[in-house]
Enzyme design. Structure first.
Site, PDB file in Angstrom:
ATOM      1  N   ASP A  76       0.861  -1.179   0.000  1.00 59.69           N
ATOM      2  CA  ASP A  76       0.000   0.000   0.000  1.00 59.69           C
ATOM      3  C   ASP A  76       0.898   1.230   0.000  1.00 59.69           C
ATOM      4  O   ASP A  76       2.095   1.129   0.292  1.00 59.69           O
ATOM      5  CB  ASP A  76      -0.916   0.007   1.226  1.00 59.69           C
ATOM      6  CG  ASP A  76      -2.221   0.764   0.986  1.00 59.69           C
ATOM      7  OD1 ASP A  76      -2.147   1.965   0.634  1.00 59.69           O
ATOM      8  OD2 ASP A  76      -3.302   0.174   1.141  1.00 59.69           O
ATOM      9  N   ASP A 125     -10.494   0.516  -3.686  1.00 61.77           N
ATOM     10  CA  ASP A 125     -11.319   1.600  -4.199  1.00 61.77           C
ATOM     11  C   ASP A 125     -11.915   1.118  -5.522  1.00 61.77           C
ATOM     12  O   ASP A 125     -11.177   0.779  -6.450  1.00 61.77           O
ATOM     13  CB  ASP A 125     -10.449   2.837  -4.434  1.00 61.77           C
ATOM     14  CG  ASP A 125     -11.254   4.060  -4.862  1.00 61.77           C
ATOM     15  OD1 ASP A 125     -12.362   3.886  -5.409  1.00 61.77           O
ATOM     16  OD2 ASP A 125     -10.762   5.190  -4.670  1.00 61.77           O
ATOM     17  N   LYS A 129     -16.131   6.214 -11.072  1.00 61.75           N
ATOM     18  CA  LYS A 129     -16.270   7.232 -12.103  1.00 61.75           C
ATOM     19  C   LYS A 129     -15.739   6.713 -13.433  1.00 61.75           C
ATOM     20  O   LYS A 129     -14.730   6.013 -13.485  1.00 61.75           O
ATOM     21  CB  LYS A 129     -15.539   8.510 -11.698  1.00 61.75           C
ATOM     22  CG  LYS A 129     -16.173   9.211 -10.500  1.00 61.75           C
ATOM     23  CD  LYS A 129     -15.472  10.526 -10.189  1.00 61.75           C
ATOM     24  CE  LYS A 129     -16.162  11.226  -9.025  1.00 61.75           C
ATOM     25  NZ  LYS A 129     -15.495  12.521  -8.688  1.00 61.75           N
ATOM     26  N   ASP A 161     -17.127  -5.252  -1.386  1.00 57.85           N
ATOM     27  CA  ASP A 161     -18.535  -4.947  -1.122  1.00 57.85           C
ATOM     28  C   ASP A 161     -19.201  -4.347  -2.352  1.00 57.85           C
ATOM     29  O   ASP A 161     -20.423  -4.176  -2.372  1.00 57.85           O
ATOM     30  CB  ASP A 161     -18.636  -3.938   0.023  1.00 57.85           C
ATOM     31  CG  ASP A 161     -17.964  -2.627  -0.345  1.00 57.85           C
ATOM     32  OD1 ASP A 161     -18.656  -1.594  -0.455  1.00 57.85           O
ATOM     33  OD2 ASP A 161     -16.734  -2.625  -0.568  1.00 57.85           O
ATOM     34  N   THR A 201     -11.979  -7.372   7.802  1.00 62.02           N
ATOM     35  CA  THR A 201     -11.224  -6.147   8.042  1.00 62.02           C
ATOM     36  C   THR A 201     -12.151  -5.108   8.681  1.00 62.02           C
ATOM     37  O   THR A 201     -13.364  -5.304   8.769  1.00 62.02           O
ATOM     38  CB  THR A 201     -10.674  -5.584   6.724  1.00 62.02           C
ATOM     39  OG1 THR A 201     -11.778  -5.172   5.903  1.00 62.02           O
ATOM     40  CG2 THR A 201      -9.850  -6.625   5.976  1.00 62.02           C
ATOM     41  N   TYR A 203     -12.978  -2.271   7.429  1.00 61.95           N
ATOM     42  CA  TYR A 203     -13.911  -1.816   6.397  1.00 61.95           C
ATOM     43  C   TYR A 203     -15.040  -2.829   6.204  1.00 61.95           C
ATOM     44  O   TYR A 203     -16.204  -2.467   6.083  1.00 61.95           O
ATOM     45  CB  TYR A 203     -13.181  -1.612   5.069  1.00 61.95           C
ATOM     46  CG  TYR A 203     -12.390  -0.332   4.996  1.00 61.95           C
ATOM     47  CD1 TYR A 203     -13.005   0.904   5.125  1.00 61.95           C
ATOM     48  CD2 TYR A 203     -11.010  -0.355   4.794  1.00 61.95           C
ATOM     49  CE1 TYR A 203     -12.283   2.076   5.056  1.00 61.95           C
ATOM     50  CE2 TYR A 203     -10.266   0.816   4.728  1.00 61.95           C
ATOM     51  CZ  TYR A 203     -10.917   2.030   4.857  1.00 61.95           C
ATOM     52  OH  TYR A 203     -10.191   3.194   4.801  1.00 61.95           O
ATOM     53  N   GLU A 204     -14.692  -4.110   6.174  1.00 61.98           N
ATOM     54  CA  GLU A 204     -15.717  -5.130   5.954  1.00 61.98           C
ATOM     55  C   GLU A 204     -16.740  -5.139   7.083  1.00 61.98           C
ATOM     56  O   GLU A 204     -17.952  -5.272   6.836  1.00 61.98           O
ATOM     57  CB  GLU A 204     -15.074  -6.505   5.815  1.00 61.98           C
ATOM     58  CG  GLU A 204     -16.081  -7.598   5.537  1.00 61.98           C
ATOM     59  CD  GLU A 204     -15.440  -8.935   5.236  1.00 61.98           C
ATOM     60  OE1 GLU A 204     -16.184  -9.922   5.116  1.00 61.98           O
ATOM     61  OE2 GLU A 204     -14.193  -8.990   5.115  1.00 61.98           O
TER      62      GLU A 204
END
Length: 240
Positions: A76, A125, A129, A161, A201, A203-204
């Site tokens: 990362d 991410d 767009k 997700d 995680t 986020y999950e």
């Protein structure tokens, strides 16, 4: 820069399991560890697994705990987030877990032909767009990068997700004739999640609390070195 972030950046410099090359070390040149991660970084010849866009490194650390006979590298660009995983692995004495701070766009400066045995992409991410589709980590230009250092049978896992990203990736696999190992639109709702897929995680956990389904797809690149983009339009209900 916040005091806490500065402290983390300073502590990152002390972690032996965290590689942070300067831009000049990798721009149009190979890093010294390219092709030598197993021997020179981990000191063994065990399978090498990458987590791309690892964030806090939670999946990297969890997989490292589950599979002590494999080597794991979380990648990362966010050093303050990566600090969490590097610190946990350091404190737990996890010799099979490392971290690399760089942009995925530079990944070919770090890994040589056939060096990587498995790739995980967890909650990236989705780049919804229209003008950012090429930045998706399963877009053709990134698959071309990965093809330079994987084997024909190296599995590439995407856990997300974002149903649109999941469907887009399936479309990429289909248009390029890639072998799909498995795929699921709702790994928990359909009882598909095994021990590895059940690692959650931060986020999950947030997404699940919001009632969102978690998707998964795994595929291989075979012998392909170039990849076509699918004719795939965004879902009508997505806000672009």
């Amino acid at each position: 820069m916040g005091k806490n972030k500065h402290k983390r950046f300073q502590e990152n410099l002390t972690f032996a399991n965290l590689v942070q090359p300067e831009f000049g070390e990798i721009f149009h040149k190979d890093h010294p560890l390219k092709g030598k991660w197993k021997s020179d970084f981990f000191g063994n010849d065990r399978p090498l697994v990458l987590e791309l866009g690892c964030g806090r490194g939670e999946y990297t650390v969890a997989l490292g705990e589950m599979f002590p006979d494999r080597n794991f590298i979380g990648i990362d660009i966010k050093g303050a987030r990566m600090w969490c995983g590097a610190k946990t692995a350091t404190e737990n004495g996890m010799a099979n877990v490392g971290f690399l701070r760089t942009r995925i766009e530079f990944i070919n400066s770090f890994f040589g032909p056939g060096e990587v045995d498995e790739i995980w992409i967890t909650f990236p991410d989705p780049q919804l767009k229209k003008n950012r589709v090429k930045k998706r980590l399963t877009a053709p230009q990134f698959l071309e990068m990965y093809s330079r250092f994987v084997t024909p049978d190296t599995p590439v896992h995407l856990k997300t997700d974002c149903l649109h990203l999941h469907r887009y990736t399936k479309a990429v696999a289909e248009v390029n004739g890639l072998r799909v190992i498995s795929a699921c639109d709702d790994i928990y709702g359909e009882g598909f999640a095994d021990e590895v897929l059940s690692v959650k995680t931060t986020y999950e956990q947030k997404f699940l609390a919001e009632g969102m389904a978690i998707t998964y797809i795994a595929f291989t690149l075979g012998d392909k070195k170039s990849f076509a983009a699918p004719d795939f339009e965004p879902d009508n209900n997505l806000s672009l």
